[in-house]
Design a protein around this motif. Sequence first.
Motif, PDB file in Angstrom:
ATOM      1  N   THR A 258      11.806   1.595   3.768  1.00  0.00           N
ATOM      2  CA  THR A 258      11.290   2.204   2.547  1.00  0.00           C
ATOM      3  C   THR A 258       9.865   2.734   2.698  1.00  0.00           C
ATOM      4  OG1 THR A 258      10.596   0.007   1.763  1.00  0.00           O
ATOM      5  CG2 THR A 258      12.754   0.814   1.038  1.00  0.00           C
ATOM      6  N   THR A 259       9.230   2.489   3.834  1.00  0.00           N
ATOM      7  CA  THR A 259       7.908   3.081   4.065  1.00  0.00           C
ATOM      8  C   THR A 259       8.024   4.534   4.497  1.00  0.00           C
ATOM      9  OG1 THR A 259       7.788   2.437   6.410  1.00  0.00           O
ATOM     10  CG2 THR A 259       7.028   0.831   4.770  1.00  0.00           C
ATOM     11  N   VAL A 261       9.458   8.208   3.651  1.00  0.00           N
ATOM     12  CA  VAL A 261       9.765   8.891   2.397  1.00  0.00           C
ATOM     13  C   VAL A 261      11.232   9.256   2.278  1.00  0.00           C
ATOM     14  CG1 VAL A 261       9.282  10.927   1.003  1.00  0.00           C
ATOM     15  CG2 VAL A 261       7.398   9.742   2.150  1.00  0.00           C
ATOM     16  N   GLN A 263      13.852   8.149   3.645  1.00  0.00           N
ATOM     17  CA  GLN A 263      14.798   7.035   3.605  1.00  0.00           C
ATOM     18  C   GLN A 263      14.832   6.353   2.233  1.00  0.00           C
ATOM     19  OE1 GLN A 263      14.953   4.335   6.955  1.00  0.00           O
ATOM     20  NE2 GLN A 263      14.201   5.884   8.378  1.00  0.00           N
ATOM     21  N   ARG A 264      13.782   6.542   1.440  1.00  0.00           N
ATOM     22  CA  ARG A 264      13.780   5.955   0.099  1.00  0.00           C
ATOM     23  C   ARG A 264      14.866   6.570  -0.789  1.00  0.00           C
ATOM     24  NH1 ARG A 264       7.464   6.984  -0.941  1.00  0.00           N
ATOM     25  NH2 ARG A 264       6.629   5.804   0.826  1.00  0.00           N
ATOM     26  N   ASP A 265      15.292   7.783  -0.464  1.00  0.00           N
ATOM     27  CA  ASP A 265      16.281   8.486  -1.294  1.00  0.00           C
ATOM     28  C   ASP A 265      17.726   8.126  -0.924  1.00  0.00           C
ATOM     29  OD1 ASP A 265      14.266   9.790  -2.681  1.00  0.00           O
ATOM     30  OD2 ASP A 265      14.185  11.440  -1.237  1.00  0.00           O
ATOM     31  N   LYS A 267      20.603   6.116  -1.496  1.00  0.00           N
ATOM     32  CA  LYS A 267      20.959   5.248  -2.627  1.00  0.00           C
ATOM     33  C   LYS A 267      22.036   4.226  -2.265  1.00  0.00           C
ATOM     34  CE  LYS A 267      19.978   8.985  -5.938  1.00  0.00           C
ATOM     35  NZ  LYS A 267      19.657   9.994  -4.909  1.00  0.00           N
TER      36      LYS A 267
END
Length: 488
Positions: A258-259, A261, A263-265, A267
């Motif tokens: 999650t650090t 960007v 990869q945060r998307d 779901k």
Amino acid sequence: MFSSMTSGTKLSLTVMLIYALAFNVQAQVHEVSKKYQAPIDVLVQKKLANWQDLKFGLFMHWGTYSQWGVVESWSICPEDEGWTQRKGPYGANYNEYKQAYENLPKTFNPQKFNPEKWVKAANDAGMKYMVFTTKHHDGFAMFDTKQTDYKITDPQTAFASNPRANVTKEIFNAFRKQNFLIGAYFSKPDWHSPYYWWPYFPPKDRNVNYNPAKYPEKWNQFKEFTYNQIQELMTGYGGVDILWLDGGWVRPRKTIDTTIVWQRDIKFNQDIDMPKIAAMARQNQPGLIIVDRTVAGPYENYTTPEQEVPTQPLDHPWESCITMGNSWSYVPGDHYKSTKEIVQLLIKIVSRGGNLLMNIGPGPEGDWDPEAYKRLEGIGKWIKINGEGIYGSRSIAPYSDNNIYFTQSKNRKAIYAYLLSDTEMVTIPAQLHVKLNNAKGIKRVTLLGLAQNIKWAPVSDGIDLSIPESIQKNSRLKQAAGLKIEYK
């Protein structure tokens, strides 16, 4: 950035991004995985060590998208990013655009396809391995898969009646005959497959458009589809040395960082069962190198900084994949890097212990831009003189000092100091300081390509060279001069 490394081997993300921006390409930046897990399979270790010695490879992004001269696949992705922009008469309507895009196979007819021509040019340039896009994110297979009709050998495709229609097989066979290691690029996401972008829902972004946990039967169909396509490549296309997997958002949820960007998307858990795929692939291709990009663990046997040149060596095998032009895929009138830029990229990457995978995008007629052949010819002339300090070399501190970059021979009997030129023709100053951590035991210094010995004298932090006037401006060397420093 790289918490598993010592402070002396950490990369500067800022510097890497500056390099990436300088290349001015239509692509996203792929951060390198923070942790590396070395393979335990002895055959993989052996092949990986051999691959590390090769240093210079050929990448090819090729598909139906070359007809429009647009970035590969990404224009059908419903994300508002620079590399996903839709152009042309259908650009104002996503559904019309996607339909027109998926009709491109009907007119894809690369009659000038001649992989032997590519092999000769790549071989003469000193390339030693290759990676070809068997399937990109758009799902169009450049091989004769039995899992879908969306493929180059389908009867509805213009090129299907050509005896060389199975271009992946033709390309692999041609390069294999010249002893290249063979790499199969394969996209894990498939934006054409009804098991990934299920037609029941509209696609929302690059990810699967339904929740695999809610619809496990659909996701299992996609896992089976992916497994079967990779199995086809591992069983019907001769010896394959590298399985180069792209689309790092298709991954187990537990591996998401999650650090980072992008990869945060992600779901959903998009686990395609890599242990099962890897076991099958290596059963059919013993020693296979697997590159599951950005997914740290046992199936990322080397990392792949994209359009980036690390400022320091990494503590594991790695490869910079970089475009020769501005785009990964064919674009008419693309700006190609000069021979000097490419040679110096190769030197910089090798000085850090990495490999350079240089991409050339074939055009819709099945050939490269003439500028690509010119670049390869120029690189080949340089490599014939200077290759001994490139192939099989090792990185050695101080790695670089101003415009001088260092490599070391595998037997540690020689250090190579490459003087990068500001101009096409090399001009060597009368006095040159070469920084070395160890100047003891030097027996000779020569300039690669010239028989003449160079006078040298030890100083506290290296050696000082006296360059004869006859070769200072008349060495006839181009792009970079290689000094060979031999030890007793």
